[in-house]
Enzyme design. Sequence first.
Site, PDB file in Angstrom:
ATOM      1  N   ASN A   7     -43.391 -74.580 -86.001  1.00 14.44           N
ATOM      2  CA  ASN A   7     -42.509 -73.439 -86.217  1.00 14.44           C
ATOM      3  C   ASN A   7     -42.561 -73.080 -87.700  1.00 14.44           C
ATOM      4  O   ASN A   7     -41.894 -73.700 -88.522  1.00 14.44           O
ATOM      5  CB  ASN A   7     -41.093 -73.850 -85.786  1.00 14.44           C
ATOM      6  N   ARG A  84     -44.652 -71.302 -82.483  1.00 12.87           N
ATOM      7  CA  ARG A  84     -43.616 -70.273 -82.415  1.00 12.87           C
ATOM      8  C   ARG A  84     -44.027 -69.141 -83.351  1.00 12.87           C
ATOM      9  O   ARG A  84     -44.389 -69.371 -84.509  1.00 12.87           O
ATOM     10  CB  ARG A  84     -42.286 -70.849 -82.881  1.00 12.87           C
ATOM     11  N   HIS A 173     -34.737 -64.775 -81.290  1.00 14.45           N
ATOM     12  CA  HIS A 173     -34.104 -65.932 -80.633  1.00 14.45           C
ATOM     13  C   HIS A 173     -34.402 -65.973 -79.133  1.00 14.45           C
ATOM     14  O   HIS A 173     -33.688 -66.629 -78.367  1.00 14.45           O
ATOM     15  CB  HIS A 173     -32.563 -65.915 -80.771  1.00 14.45           C
ATOM     16  N   ARG A 232     -26.556 -62.011 -93.481  1.00 12.69           N
ATOM     17  CA  ARG A 232     -26.956 -60.680 -93.000  1.00 12.69           C
ATOM     18  C   ARG A 232     -25.739 -59.893 -92.534  1.00 12.69           C
ATOM     19  O   ARG A 232     -24.848 -60.458 -91.904  1.00 12.69           O
ATOM     20  CB  ARG A 232     -27.941 -60.818 -91.827  1.00 12.69           C
ATOM     21  N   GLU A 376     -35.359 -75.157 -78.684  1.00 14.21           N
ATOM     22  CA  GLU A 376     -36.497 -74.228 -78.651  1.00 14.21           C
ATOM     23  C   GLU A 376     -37.829 -74.979 -78.568  1.00 14.21           C
ATOM     24  O   GLU A 376     -38.766 -74.518 -77.925  1.00 14.21           O
ATOM     25  CB  GLU A 376     -36.469 -73.348 -79.902  1.00 14.21           C
TER      26      GLU A 376
END
Length: 390
Positions: A7, A84, A173, A232, A376
């Site tokens: 990842n 990923r 996601h 964010r 994940e």
Amino acid sequence: MNVLVINAGSSSLKYQLLNVETREVYAKGNCERIGIDGSFIGHEEMGGEKHRTVVELPNHKVAAEHVLDILTDLDVPIDGIGHRVVQGGWLITESVPVTEESIGWVREVAPLAPLHNYGEADVIEYCLQRMPDVMGVIVPDTAFHSMIPERAWRYALPRDVVDKLKIRKYGAHGTSHRYIWRASNEFLKGDIHKLVSCHLGSGASLCAIQDGRDMDTTMGLTPLDGLIMGTRCGSIDPATVCYLQREGGYTVDEVDTMMNKQSGMLALSGLSSDSRDIEQAADDGDENCQLALDMFAYRTAQLVMEMCQALEGIDTLAFSAGIGENSATMRAKIAEKLAWMGLAIDPEKNAVRSDDVRDISAPDSKIRVLVVPTDEEYMIALDVKQILGK
Ligand code: ADP
């Protein structure tokens, strides 16, 4: 089957070598500060201690080189590699085998995620060259969202512009939301149809899932949209972007940095992007932190309702990721805001800490509420197994 999951982030590269059948993790680690001074690799083997090695990591390819060296020494055969990829764009809408062509796709859609995709493509290419006999699989984080109905992914902008620039809701996601559906479905033995999945970490998004099909999500063209996040801003009036430039004199890059790195919980609290710090300060009476938590919960509850509209109902809500899995306080705040629709959690069950999927609904709740630790890496490894099986 043993799968190496890689990842690659903008300045990091996480890895995990696991057995898909037993879910045993042989080794995992993280290369941090890639391309920045002070880079190092944190590595851990099952039953062993964590090691931290200071090493120069000028780019992602060098990081991947070190990771494969470390794992070769381990003497665990690697049967497949799962990569990923943050943005699959319009070209990669499901997990696909690594080939020269598919690596080209990762680069072609990179303008949508320039900080991630270029480094990821370099890593995938390096692994293919170094281990040509080991099959690689590209698992885009956007793939799950490619099945969202058009009414939910299309932007109401001129058609020629959106067509030319490939503007649409891509989300993010997706692998986590897919895993959360899978784990919830398994936990409830199939007694689930309309799930609102809440991935609440430093990045945060919701996903509306009906019988395994993704119906809508809160992130958009980029992962800036939707919920308030660590740094964010999430959804704001889009005209704010023009106003900041026209009236505030900020450049495009300054606005981009402001909205992605200097906003969200960090800006609201004036203290930290980490909800642990904010919850502590709020308990100590800090009013900005109290407001930040209230706003996070309000916006989340509001967007849960948006997801309910995509599903025209809801039977299960699942909390996941750093905040969703660990913050009983935030779960309670969100549940409180959704009480009017008959959602209620049991305070005692909510307070329990565990790594397992658990039901925290109150006995009289009309909606089931779960806590689902996301995984994940496992989801990616399952995709590798499935594609290798073909
Ligand atoms: P990402 O993978 O996006 O970096 P994570 O899913 O790991 O994020 O979530 C990280 C965030 O989870 C932290 O910034 C912190 O705000 C939050 N978090 C972790 N543990 C707790 C806790 N016990 N209480 C409140 N928030 C927590």
